[in-house]
Design a protein around this motif. Structure first.
Motif, PDB file in Angstrom:
ATOM      1  N   THR A 164       0.862  -1.182   0.000  1.00  0.00           N
ATOM      2  CA  THR A 164       0.000   0.000   0.000  1.00  0.00           C
ATOM      3  C   THR A 164       0.902   1.237   0.000  1.00  0.00           C
ATOM      4  O   THR A 164       1.898   1.273   0.712  1.00  0.00           O
ATOM      5  CB  THR A 164      -0.894   0.006   1.254  1.00  0.00           C
ATOM      6  N   CYS A 165       0.509   2.218  -0.793  1.00  0.00           N
ATOM      7  CA  CYS A 165       1.342   3.427  -0.942  1.00  0.00           C
ATOM      8  C   CYS A 165       1.497   4.182   0.392  1.00  0.00           C
ATOM      9  O   CYS A 165       0.534   4.362   1.130  1.00  0.00           O
ATOM     10  CB  CYS A 165       0.674   4.317  -1.983  1.00  0.00           C
ATOM     11  N   THR A 166       2.730   4.611   0.655  1.00  0.00           N
ATOM     12  CA  THR A 166       3.004   5.434   1.848  1.00  0.00           C
ATOM     13  C   THR A 166       3.715   6.718   1.399  1.00  0.00           C
ATOM     14  O   THR A 166       4.832   7.014   1.831  1.00  0.00           O
ATOM     15  CB  THR A 166       3.895   4.673   2.853  1.00  0.00           C
TER      16      THR A 166
ATOM     17  N   PRO B  69      -0.545  14.832  -3.156  1.00  0.00           N
ATOM     18  CA  PRO B  69      -0.206  13.887  -2.087  1.00  0.00           C
ATOM     19  C   PRO B  69       1.174  13.261  -2.216  1.00  0.00           C
ATOM     20  O   PRO B  69       1.593  12.560  -1.305  1.00  0.00           O
ATOM     21  CB  PRO B  69      -1.271  12.794  -2.275  1.00  0.00           C
ATOM     22  N   CYS B  70       1.872  13.526  -3.357  1.00  0.00           N
ATOM     23  CA  CYS B  70       3.117  12.780  -3.525  1.00  0.00           C
ATOM     24  C   CYS B  70       4.053  13.502  -4.500  1.00  0.00           C
ATOM     25  O   CYS B  70       3.693  14.503  -5.101  1.00  0.00           O
ATOM     26  CB  CYS B  70       2.827  11.367  -4.044  1.00  0.00           C
ATOM     27  N   TYR B  71       5.198  12.943  -4.662  1.00  0.00           N
ATOM     28  CA  TYR B  71       6.226  13.493  -5.545  1.00  0.00           C
ATOM     29  C   TYR B  71       5.708  13.645  -6.982  1.00  0.00           C
ATOM     30  O   TYR B  71       6.036  14.591  -7.679  1.00  0.00           O
ATOM     31  CB  TYR B  71       7.437  12.550  -5.524  1.00  0.00           C
TER      32      TYR B  71
ATOM     33  N   TYR C 125      -5.792   7.463  -1.676  1.00  0.00           N
ATOM     34  CA  TYR C 125      -4.739   7.257  -2.685  1.00  0.00           C
ATOM     35  C   TYR C 125      -4.162   5.855  -2.634  1.00  0.00           C
ATOM     36  O   TYR C 125      -4.287   5.137  -1.645  1.00  0.00           O
ATOM     37  CB  TYR C 125      -3.620   8.282  -2.479  1.00  0.00           C
ATOM     38  N   GLY C 126      -3.439   5.516  -3.694  1.00  0.00           N
ATOM     39  CA  GLY C 126      -2.715   4.255  -3.745  1.00  0.00           C
ATOM     40  C   GLY C 126      -3.572   3.127  -4.298  1.00  0.00           C
ATOM     41  O   GLY C 126      -4.723   3.310  -4.705  1.00  0.00           O
ATOM     42  N   VAL C 127      -2.973   1.958  -4.301  1.00  0.00           N
ATOM     43  CA  VAL C 127      -3.647   0.758  -4.789  1.00  0.00           C
ATOM     44  C   VAL C 127      -3.627  -0.244  -3.648  1.00  0.00           C
ATOM     45  O   VAL C 127      -2.581  -0.507  -3.070  1.00  0.00           O
ATOM     46  CB  VAL C 127      -2.884   0.185  -6.015  1.00  0.00           C
TER      47      VAL C 127
ATOM     48  N   ARG D 267      -5.804   7.599 -10.901  1.00  0.00           N
ATOM     49  CA  ARG D 267      -4.483   8.100 -11.308  1.00  0.00           C
ATOM     50  C   ARG D 267      -3.348   7.281 -10.689  1.00  0.00           C
ATOM     51  O   ARG D 267      -2.207   7.381 -11.094  1.00  0.00           O
ATOM     52  CB  ARG D 267      -4.339   9.577 -10.925  1.00  0.00           C
ATOM     53  N   CYS D 268      -3.684   6.504  -9.674  1.00  0.00           N
ATOM     54  CA  CYS D 268      -2.658   5.687  -8.995  1.00  0.00           C
ATOM     55  C   CYS D 268      -2.540   4.291  -9.605  1.00  0.00           C
ATOM     56  O   CYS D 268      -1.642   3.529  -9.234  1.00  0.00           O
ATOM     57  CB  CYS D 268      -2.990   5.543  -7.517  1.00  0.00           C
ATOM     58  N   GLU D 269      -3.456   3.979 -10.525  1.00  0.00           N
ATOM     59  CA  GLU D 269      -3.605   2.594 -10.965  1.00  0.00           C
ATOM     60  C   GLU D 269      -2.294   1.912 -11.359  1.00  0.00           C
ATOM     61  O   GLU D 269      -2.028   0.777 -10.977  1.00  0.00           O
ATOM     62  CB  GLU D 269      -4.598   2.549 -12.130  1.00  0.00           C
ATOM     63  N   HIS D 270      -1.469   2.595 -12.116  1.00  0.00           N
ATOM     64  CA  HIS D 270      -0.261   1.932 -12.623  1.00  0.00           C
ATOM     65  C   HIS D 270       1.006   2.333 -11.876  1.00  0.00           C
ATOM     66  O   HIS D 270       2.112   2.005 -12.294  1.00  0.00           O
ATOM     67  CB  HIS D 270      -0.108   2.212 -14.123  1.00  0.00           C
ATOM     68  N   CYS D 271       0.835   3.069 -10.795  1.00  0.00           N
ATOM     69  CA  CYS D 271       2.016   3.577 -10.093  1.00  0.00           C
ATOM     70  C   CYS D 271       2.617   2.506  -9.179  1.00  0.00           C
ATOM     71  O   CYS D 271       1.920   1.913  -8.356  1.00  0.00           O
ATOM     72  CB  CYS D 271       1.605   4.797  -9.266  1.00  0.00           C
ATOM     73  N   MET D 272       3.912   2.295  -9.345  1.00  0.00           N
ATOM     74  CA  MET D 272       4.649   1.394  -8.427  1.00  0.00           C
ATOM     75  C   MET D 272       5.978   2.058  -8.061  1.00  0.00           C
ATOM     76  O   MET D 272       6.949   1.387  -7.742  1.00  0.00           O
ATOM     77  CB  MET D 272       4.906   0.040  -9.102  1.00  0.00           C
TER      78      MET D 272
ATOM     79  N   CYS E 194       9.081   6.212  -4.655  1.00  0.00           N
ATOM     80  CA  CYS E 194       8.727   7.239  -3.666  1.00  0.00           C
ATOM     81  C   CYS E 194       7.328   7.021  -3.093  1.00  0.00           C
ATOM     82  O   CYS E 194       6.947   7.660  -2.124  1.00  0.00           O
ATOM     83  CB  CYS E 194       8.877   8.646  -4.238  1.00  0.00           C
ATOM     84  N   GLY E 195       6.568   6.094  -3.653  1.00  0.00           N
ATOM     85  CA  GLY E 195       5.285   5.751  -3.049  1.00  0.00           C
ATOM     86  C   GLY E 195       5.349   4.437  -2.284  1.00  0.00           C
ATOM     87  O   GLY E 195       4.670   4.267  -1.276  1.00  0.00           O
ATOM     88  N   TYR E 196       6.177   3.521  -2.780  1.00  0.00           N
ATOM     89  CA  TYR E 196       6.094   2.158  -2.250  1.00  0.00           C
ATOM     90  C   TYR E 196       7.360   1.634  -1.587  1.00  0.00           C
ATOM     91  O   TYR E 196       7.299   0.651  -0.847  1.00  0.00           O
ATOM     92  CB  TYR E 196       5.671   1.210  -3.378  1.00  0.00           C
ATOM     93  N   ASP E 197       8.510   2.236  -1.843  1.00  0.00           N
ATOM     94  CA  ASP E 197       9.720   1.720  -1.188  1.00  0.00           C
ATOM     95  C   ASP E 197       9.627   1.856   0.338  1.00  0.00           C
ATOM     96  O   ASP E 197       9.922   0.902   1.065  1.00  0.00           O
ATOM     97  CB  ASP E 197      10.971   2.431  -1.758  1.00  0.00           C
TER      98      ASP E 197
END
Ligand code: SF4
Ligand code: SF4
Length: 486
Positions: free
Chosen positions: A304-306, A321-323, A350-352, A361-366, A369-372
């Motif tokens: 889950t995105c942080t 909400p993010c970079y 936000y996030g998946v 807009r978050c669908e394909h984001c991995m 800076c969101g998930y590490d």
């Protein structure tokens, strides 16, 4: 050890402190953008496009330092724009070091050697002659540079400079080997300059990392070759992240380059295919990031995105909400304070989660800076994760790849669409650049037509291309101009 003990211990201590305090959300890495001015116009860079109306603005030094103090992140990644253009970059790094932070200077590499020459001039003494001679031998500085360094006067010696430290990394942007990298940064010669800067940095004892974004067209074998090549050069770590079609980058792709973003950016499935071998890369190379994040990239688990753990601070404030995304629909876009942003943003939007996007807009984001940080902070915790992360970060460092000379790193200047060299090559193929277009066209007009996708030189993009060639000199602005943003 894979990473310096003091650094890994500092980050682990920060996480443990907040876990014990039961802090709900806290910062791990501050992405500090003191300015958005850049000397390059990379394809896919949303920064210089999203902030195109404030490229001349800068965050004052004191505000940069206050932002770091406010969020208390143990690591600060100074990015931009090109941070080496920031007039107080030396003071900024020194100030962050005084705050005991680990500093990453995310740079396109073009001004690195200049900054290292400033350092040499400031600290010159006969004891560093062997290093000067090595730099001369490797042609990383000129005879004139060496003389300037040796004759450095009081002013050069009193300058605050960027010196080597185990607490600082040059984090050099490289998106592939020469052809690919120069294509993406839209200028030839940049890859070569990055390599020379990295060689110089290693001779002088700096820590160096590379920072790579993987796009749809990126060849996985090339990425492996790139890791091998930079491992051979002694690079200390690599950040790698999938390219994501956030709004600003997407718009640029359509408007300026006439490309369909779908041809360039990765979907989730594509990311998993590209990163299928990342766990093997993590064993062979010093890849930054937790093994849990690597498993996520390879498609072995969900996270889950942080995004709140890697906040961005820039000329407009704390970016929410993010970079990648500035959401002015659900949030104020930018906030005056980090805590205010933490309190006001509805993070649960936000996030998946378990494969389902909370926001389309978050669908394909991995992206890292969101998930590490999710991998480090234990969201979606599975038994053994903590040990896995500990063993990775505190385990032995992979051996240097010793056959990097076999990698065909300098595989030609690239001439992709939007790239100045391509435009030149279209008009004058004899100039020597490699061509990605058919050579059967004989006149410049026919070649331009082929390049632009039209027939017989007729294309709506033709005029724009010719104007671009005419403006070539303006685009290749002298360094002095670039160094002095107004
Ligand atoms: S060097 Fe960095 S900031 Fe500059 S255009 Fe490229 S990606 Fe953007
Ligand atoms: S998933 Fe997280 S990091 Fe990615 S775009 Fe959404 S909010 Fe930003």
């Amino acid at each position: 050890m894979r990473f310096p003990l003091a650094l890994s211990a500092k980050i682990a201590g920060h996480i443990i402190k907040h876990k014990l305090r039961k802090t709900l959300r806290f910062a791990m890495v501050l992405q500090l953008e003191p300015l958005h001015t850049c000397n390059l116009t990379c394809t896919g860079c949303g920064r210089i496009r999203e902030y195109s109306t404030s490229l001349k603005d800068m965050v004052p030094l004191e505000k940069c330092l206050a932002a770091a103090r406010e969020c208390e992140a143990p690591m600060v990644s100074i990015c931009g724009g090109e941070p080496l253009i920031y007039p107080k970059i030396e003071e900024l790094i020194a100030g962050l070091r005084e705050q005991n932070r680990i500093v990453y200077v995310c740079t396109n590499g073009v001004f690195m050697r200049k900054k290292m020459k400033d350092y040499l001039a400031a600290v010159y003494s006969p004891e560093i002659e062997p290093k000067i001679k090595k730099l001369l031998h490797e042609k990383l500085i000129s005879d004139k540079d060496a003389e300037t360094i040796r004759k450095s006067d009081g002013a050069a010696r009193q300058k605050t400079v960027i010196g080597p430290s185990k607490w600082m990394y040059w984090n050099v942007h490289v998106d592939g080997l020469e052809f690919t990298h120069d294509l993406i940064v839209e200028r030839e010669g940049v890859f070569k300059e990055c390599v020379e800067a990295i060689k110089m940095a290693k001779i002088l004892g700096y820590q160096v990392a590379t920072n790579t974004t993987v796009y749809k067209e990126t060849d996985v074998k090339e990425i492996e070759g790139m890791f091998k090549f930079f491992s051979w050069l002694g690079v200390d770590g690599h950040t790698i992240s999938p390219g994501y079609d956030y709004d600003a980058a997407k718009k640029d792709m359509v408007k300026r380059l006439g490309k369909d973003p779908k041809d360039f950016f990765l979907t989730r499935d594509m990311t998993r295919k590209k990163f299928a071998k990342i766990l093997d890369w993590g064993k062979a190379f010093t890849i930054f990031g937790t093994p849990v994040y690597q498993e996520f990239l390879a498609g072995h688990r969900e996270l889950t995105c942080t995004a709140w753990a890697i906040p961005t601070y820039n000329v407009r404030g704390w970016k929410a909400p993010c970079y990648l995304m500035t959401d002015t629909v659900n949030t104020e876009g930018h906030y005056a304070g980090y805590q205010e942003m933490l309190d006001k943003v509805k993070w649960e939007k936000y996030g998946v989660v378990n494969g389902k996007a909370r926001d389309p807009r978050c669908e394909h984001c991995m992206v890292h800076c969101g998930y590490d940080p999710s991998g480090a902070l234990g969201t979606n915790y599975q038994a053994g994760d903590n040990w896995k992360n500990f063993a990775y970060n505190f385990g032995p460092r992979p051996a240097r790849y010793d056959r990097g000379y076999e990698i065909n790193a300098f595989n030609g200047f690239s001439i992709g669409k939007g790239h100045l060299a391509e435009a030149k090559a279209v008009v004058n193929p004899a100039a020597g650049a490699h061509g990605a277009f058919s050579r059967k066209e004989t006149t410049p007009e026919q070649r331009i037509g082929a390049f632009c996708g039209g027939e017989n030189g007729e294309s709506p993009e033709r005029d724009a291309l010719l104007a671009k060639i005419k403006d070539a000199k303006k685009i290749e602005a002298p360094t002095e101009q670039i160094l002095k943003p107004k």
